[in-house]
Design a protein around this motif. Sequence first.
Motif, PDB file in Angstrom:
ATOM      1  N   ARG A   1     113.158  99.211  11.483  1.00  0.00           N
ATOM      2  CA  ARG A   1     112.558  98.509  12.620  1.00  0.00           C
ATOM      3  C   ARG A   1     112.082  97.124  12.231  1.00  0.00           C
ATOM      4  O   ARG A   1     112.023  96.785  11.045  1.00  0.00           O
ATOM      5  N   VAL A   2     111.720  96.366  13.247  1.00  0.00           N
ATOM      6  CA  VAL A   2     111.072  95.081  13.002  1.00  0.00           C
ATOM      7  C   VAL A   2     109.572  95.317  13.178  1.00  0.00           C
ATOM      8  O   VAL A   2     109.142  95.924  14.157  1.00  0.00           O
ATOM      9  N   THR A   3     108.809  94.875  12.181  1.00  0.00           N
ATOM     10  CA  THR A   3     107.363  95.082  12.228  1.00  0.00           C
ATOM     11  C   THR A   3     106.642  93.743  12.401  1.00  0.00           C
ATOM     12  O   THR A   3     107.053  92.733  11.830  1.00  0.00           O
TER      13      THR A   3
ATOM     14  N   VAL B   1     113.475  83.386  21.901  1.00  0.00           N
ATOM     15  CA  VAL B   1     114.845  83.676  21.438  1.00  0.00           C
ATOM     16  C   VAL B   1     115.267  85.123  21.677  1.00  0.00           C
ATOM     17  O   VAL B   1     116.438  85.460  21.516  1.00  0.00           O
ATOM     18  N   CYS B   2     114.312  85.959  22.088  1.00  0.00           N
ATOM     19  CA  CYS B   2     114.588  87.405  22.138  1.00  0.00           C
ATOM     20  C   CYS B   2     115.310  87.829  23.414  1.00  0.00           C
ATOM     21  O   CYS B   2     114.974  87.377  24.510  1.00  0.00           O
ATOM     22  N   LEU B   3     116.294  88.736  23.247  1.00  0.00           N
ATOM     23  CA  LEU B   3     117.012  89.317  24.387  1.00  0.00           C
ATOM     24  C   LEU B   3     116.075  90.190  25.229  1.00  0.00           C
ATOM     25  O   LEU B   3     116.231  90.298  26.441  1.00  0.00           O
ATOM     26  N   VAL B   4     115.098  90.811  24.577  1.00  0.00           N
ATOM     27  CA  VAL B   4     114.170  91.731  25.256  1.00  0.00           C
ATOM     28  C   VAL B   4     112.726  91.306  24.961  1.00  0.00           C
ATOM     29  O   VAL B   4     111.978  92.032  24.296  1.00  0.00           O
ATOM     30  N   PRO B   5     112.314  90.137  25.466  1.00  0.00           N
ATOM     31  CA  PRO B   5     111.030  89.573  25.021  1.00  0.00           C
ATOM     32  C   PRO B   5     109.804  90.442  25.303  1.00  0.00           C
ATOM     33  O   PRO B   5     108.766  90.249  24.671  1.00  0.00           O
ATOM     34  N   HIS B   6     109.943  91.425  26.209  1.00  0.00           N
ATOM     35  CA  HIS B   6     108.773  92.286  26.483  1.00  0.00           C
ATOM     36  C   HIS B   6     108.322  93.022  25.223  1.00  0.00           C
ATOM     37  O   HIS B   6     107.139  93.313  25.074  1.00  0.00           O
ATOM     38  N   VAL B   7     109.272  93.306  24.301  1.00  0.00           N
ATOM     39  CA  VAL B   7     108.855  94.048  23.087  1.00  0.00           C
ATOM     40  C   VAL B   7     107.994  93.172  22.181  1.00  0.00           C
ATOM     41  O   VAL B   7     107.304  93.675  21.286  1.00  0.00           O
ATOM     42  N   LEU B   8     108.026  91.867  22.427  1.00  0.00           N
ATOM     43  CA  LEU B   8     107.243  90.955  21.582  1.00  0.00           C
ATOM     44  C   LEU B   8     105.934  90.523  22.249  1.00  0.00           C
ATOM     45  O   LEU B   8     105.264  89.617  21.757  1.00  0.00           O
ATOM     46  N   ASP B   9     105.561  91.194  23.348  1.00  0.00           N
ATOM     47  CA  ASP B   9     104.262  90.895  23.951  1.00  0.00           C
ATOM     48  C   ASP B   9     103.129  91.167  22.965  1.00  0.00           C
ATOM     49  O   ASP B   9     102.042  90.616  23.081  1.00  0.00           O
TER      50      ASP B   9
ATOM     51  N   PRO C   1     104.895  98.218  14.780  1.00  0.00           N
ATOM     52  CA  PRO C   1     106.355  98.184  14.965  1.00  0.00           C
ATOM     53  C   PRO C   1     106.676  97.710  16.381  1.00  0.00           C
ATOM     54  O   PRO C   1     106.007  98.126  17.327  1.00  0.00           O
ATOM     55  N   VAL C   2     107.676  96.829  16.528  1.00  0.00           N
ATOM     56  CA  VAL C   2     108.004  96.400  17.892  1.00  0.00           C
ATOM     57  C   VAL C   2     108.802  97.511  18.586  1.00  0.00           C
ATOM     58  O   VAL C   2     109.378  98.374  17.924  1.00  0.00           O
ATOM     59  N   GLY C   3     108.830  97.494  19.903  1.00  0.00           N
ATOM     60  CA  GLY C   3     109.307  98.626  20.703  1.00  0.00           C
ATOM     61  C   GLY C   3     110.773  99.009  20.517  1.00  0.00           C
ATOM     62  O   GLY C   3     111.569  98.252  19.943  1.00  0.00           O
TER      63      GLY C   3
ATOM     64  N   ASP D   1     113.196  99.085  22.493  1.00  0.00           N
ATOM     65  CA  ASP D   1     114.217  98.269  23.164  1.00  0.00           C
ATOM     66  C   ASP D   1     114.706  97.139  22.243  1.00  0.00           C
ATOM     67  O   ASP D   1     115.707  96.489  22.537  1.00  0.00           O
ATOM     68  N   CYS D   2     114.011  96.928  21.133  1.00  0.00           N
ATOM     69  CA  CYS D   2     114.403  95.887  20.160  1.00  0.00           C
ATOM     70  C   CYS D   2     115.789  96.204  19.606  1.00  0.00           C
ATOM     71  O   CYS D   2     116.069  97.336  19.217  1.00  0.00           O
ATOM     72  N   THR D   3     116.660  95.187  19.568  1.00  0.00           N
ATOM     73  CA  THR D   3     118.022  95.415  19.066  1.00  0.00           C
ATOM     74  C   THR D   3     118.136  95.159  17.561  1.00  0.00           C
ATOM     75  O   THR D   3     119.243  95.187  17.021  1.00  0.00           O
ATOM     76  N   ARG D   4     117.017  94.894  16.924  1.00  0.00           N
ATOM     77  CA  ARG D   4     117.007  94.602  15.466  1.00  0.00           C
ATOM     78  C   ARG D   4     117.958  93.441  15.142  1.00  0.00           C
ATOM     79  O   ARG D   4     118.631  93.460  14.109  1.00  0.00           O
ATOM     80  N   CYS D   5     118.038  92.469  16.050  1.00  0.00           N
ATOM     81  CA  CYS D   5     118.976  91.350  15.830  1.00  0.00           C
ATOM     82  C   CYS D   5     118.471  90.377  14.772  1.00  0.00           C
ATOM     83  O   CYS D   5     119.254  89.645  14.181  1.00  0.00           O
ATOM     84  N   GLY D   6     117.160  90.333  14.583  1.00  0.00           N
ATOM     85  CA  GLY D   6     116.610  89.461  13.540  1.00  0.00           C
ATOM     86  C   GLY D   6     116.395  88.011  13.974  1.00  0.00           C
ATOM     87  O   GLY D   6     115.976  87.191  13.165  1.00  0.00           O
ATOM     88  N   MET D   7     116.652  87.703  15.253  1.00  0.00           N
ATOM     89  CA  MET D   7     116.448  86.320  15.711  1.00  0.00           C
ATOM     90  C   MET D   7     114.971  85.926  15.564  1.00  0.00           C
ATOM     91  O   MET D   7     114.658  84.807  15.176  1.00  0.00           O
ATOM     92  N   CYS D   8     114.069  86.874  15.910  1.00  0.00           N
ATOM     93  CA  CYS D   8     112.640  86.566  15.799  1.00  0.00           C
ATOM     94  C   CYS D   8     112.234  86.443  14.332  1.00  0.00           C
ATOM     95  O   CYS D   8     111.374  85.628  13.985  1.00  0.00           O
ATOM     96  N   VAL D   9     112.884  87.242  13.477  1.00  0.00           N
ATOM     97  CA  VAL D   9     112.584  87.180  12.039  1.00  0.00           C
ATOM     98  C   VAL D   9     112.990  85.802  11.509  1.00  0.00           C
ATOM     99  O   VAL D   9     112.256  85.166  10.742  1.00  0.00           O
TER     100      VAL D   9
HETATM  101  S1  SF4 Z   1     114.807  91.704  16.376  1.00  0.00           S
HETATM  102 FE1  SF4 Z   1     115.826  90.681  18.111  1.00  0.00          FE
HETATM  103  S2  SF4 Z   1     115.563  92.097  19.824  1.00  0.00           S
HETATM  104 FE2  SF4 Z   1     114.108  92.716  18.247  1.00  0.00          FE
HETATM  105  S3  SF4 Z   1     112.205  91.690  18.783  1.00  0.00           S
HETATM  106 FE3  SF4 Z   1     113.304  90.352  17.330  1.00  0.00          FE
HETATM  107  S4  SF4 Z   1     114.480  88.943  18.602  1.00  0.00           S
HETATM  108 FE4  SF4 Z   1     113.859  90.651  19.913  1.00  0.00          FE
END
Ligand code: SF4
Length: 322
Positions: A253-255, A270-278, A291-293, A295-303
Amino acid sequence: MKYLVESFMQLLGRAPTKPEKDDITPAAQEIHFYKRGQKLDMDEVRRLHDEKQGKNKWLKRRWATLLFVNLLFVVSYYFDIQLLEGALTASRFLGFHMADLNSALQVMLAFKTVLINLLIGTVTVFVLWFLVGGRSFCSWVCPYHLLSEWAEKIHLWLAQKKLVKDIPFHRAIRSVFYVIFALLAFATGYTVFEAISPTGIVSRAIIYGPSLALLWVLFLLLFEIFVSRRAWCRYVCPIGITYGVVGLLSPMRVTYVLEDCKHEGDCRKVCLVPHVLDVTIKGRATDTRVPVGADCTRCGMCVDVCPTNSLRYEFSWLEQLK
Ligand code: SF4
Ligand code: SF4
């Protein structure tokens, strides 16, 4: 338990709720109290962005993985080697049956029977995606995700020039579509969703060559460029919900780490599902690490974009060993 319920409800479309004071740990409350009077220093944020090493590190790795997996299908087909046969919806990897979970569900509903090969493939895929993070299927494997990301870049460029405006819809529509597609499969005996899913259409086009169905994919991409940003993935595709449920308890997961966060909100942009980053909004985190929700796609854009490394990939089982 509360986290799981909240995460699941957000997956179905509920907006994130502000936590009650009693839900926040004393350690997190202390950090919130300390940050309350602090003003956002954008110069410092810019400096941290400039200093950050390895820009787009995860984006490059993800695109490379996505292209590699999809090309593996092509190589197996053209050279007739039993490496990764079939397409994303149903395949065999080194002889092991693999079935996309959503497709398997649709097939079983349509035929009203549990097919053993399909069941074996489903369990294998369930375990695999549970381990690597559920919706990571979307951002690391689905070929439509990549096309949609490129369409999103055009959309954002046009939006910056004030030539288009994003029209958002209610996220719960995706749950309604989920039920509709399931009912359609059950009632018609035909996997209706598979016929219109850009995931399957693009995957088959890459392997077996283009078909007229690509016009539908083109329409979806144009809709996302000119009308609604990432509309298919955000508001329609049931695959996202299926893999989201698989990822609810995933160790991968992304923490979010509260302490150094500047709360400037670059991650949410940048997030596809920004609600998980509230959870990154000032005062929202219920603990010092969250841990983020699901619905996170673990894309790593936020990382990649986070200037303070407050968002990071974690494999929770390894963290527990530390
Ligand atoms: S990993 Fe991607 S989908 Fe998950 S919170 Fe970060 S930007 Fe959003
Ligand atoms: S939501 Fe659907 S189309 Fe979007 S990335 Fe996930 S599987 Fe692909």
